[in-house]
Design an enzyme around this catalytic site. Sequence first.
Site, PDB file in Angstrom:
ATOM      1  N   LYS A  10       0.826  -1.220   0.000  1.00 38.96           N
ATOM      2  CA  LYS A  10       0.000   0.000   0.000  1.00 38.96           C
ATOM      3  C   LYS A  10       0.858   1.269   0.000  1.00 38.96           C
ATOM      4  CE  LYS A  10      -4.154  -1.999   2.121  1.00 38.96           C
ATOM      5  NZ  LYS A  10      -5.238  -1.735   3.101  1.00 38.96           N
ATOM      6  N   TYR A  50     -12.211  -2.398  -4.465  1.00 37.52           N
ATOM      7  CA  TYR A  50     -12.759  -2.543  -3.112  1.00 37.52           C
ATOM      8  C   TYR A  50     -14.294  -2.565  -3.113  1.00 37.52           C
ATOM      9  CZ  TYR A  50      -8.355  -1.960  -0.464  1.00 37.52           C
ATOM     10  OH  TYR A  50      -7.130  -2.140   0.122  1.00 37.52           O
ATOM     11  N   ASN A 113      -2.471   0.156   6.427  1.00 40.60           N
ATOM     12  CA  ASN A 113      -2.014  -1.070   7.090  1.00 40.60           C
ATOM     13  C   ASN A 113      -1.038  -1.879   6.218  1.00 40.60           C
ATOM     14  OD1 ASN A 113      -3.893  -1.966   5.277  1.00 40.60           O
ATOM     15  ND2 ASN A 113      -5.076  -3.183   6.710  1.00 40.60           N
ATOM     16  N   HIS A 116      -2.211  -5.323   1.391  1.00 34.74           N
ATOM     17  CA  HIS A 116      -3.510  -5.985   1.177  1.00 34.74           C
ATOM     18  C   HIS A 116      -3.212  -7.331   0.529  1.00 34.74           C
ATOM     19  CE1 HIS A 116      -7.568  -6.779  -0.370  1.00 34.74           C
ATOM     20  NE2 HIS A 116      -6.930  -7.223  -1.437  1.00 34.74           N
ATOM     21  N   GLU A 127      -9.640  -9.241  -8.224  1.00 36.99           N
ATOM     22  CA  GLU A 127      -8.624  -8.215  -7.969  1.00 36.99           C
ATOM     23  C   GLU A 127      -7.526  -8.235  -9.037  1.00 36.99           C
ATOM     24  OE1 GLU A 127      -9.442  -8.357  -3.160  1.00 36.99           O
ATOM     25  OE2 GLU A 127      -7.471  -8.946  -3.896  1.00 36.99           O
TER      26      GLU A 127
END
Length: 133
Positions: A10, A50, A113, A116, A127
């Site tokens: 990320k 998402y 975070n 992913h 994805e």
Amino acid sequence: MAEQTLFIVKPDAVARKLVGQIIARFESKGFKILKLKMFTFTRPQAEEFYSVHNTKPFFGELVEFITSGPVVAAVIEGNNAVATTRIMIGATKSFEAAPGSIRGDFGLGFSDNVIHASDSKESFEKEARVVFQ
Ligand code: CMP
């Protein structure tokens, strides 16, 4: 049995120059890297990526964050790839993730975070299509 999954380093982790260390963990574990791409999500691409979360209260924040800078996406292959990768990345809340996991070792955030990874074969297929086509 060989299986494929996808992970995204990320924007927070790319900005913190953690790309090499994170990819190295998957190589060291024994996964084969099949595809690798650095890019910045467009807003429509992020909303599609998402889309399972598009009714959640944090959706806006999530899209805002993932489009905020470059990411590095990979498709990897190896035994039990989906489940093993989820174990390697650790709990969603980085501040609660176990030491030894990627989030546990490198992050403190929630939207930010670090990484992913696809949570199922179906998520992987969707994805990978959004990112690599
Ligand atoms: P990720 O594995 O990319 O999948 C969806 C992301 O949504 C998740 O990591 C978190 O970054 C984010 N997320 C999930 N729940 C929340 C929440 N309650 N508040 C903010 N972000 C969240």
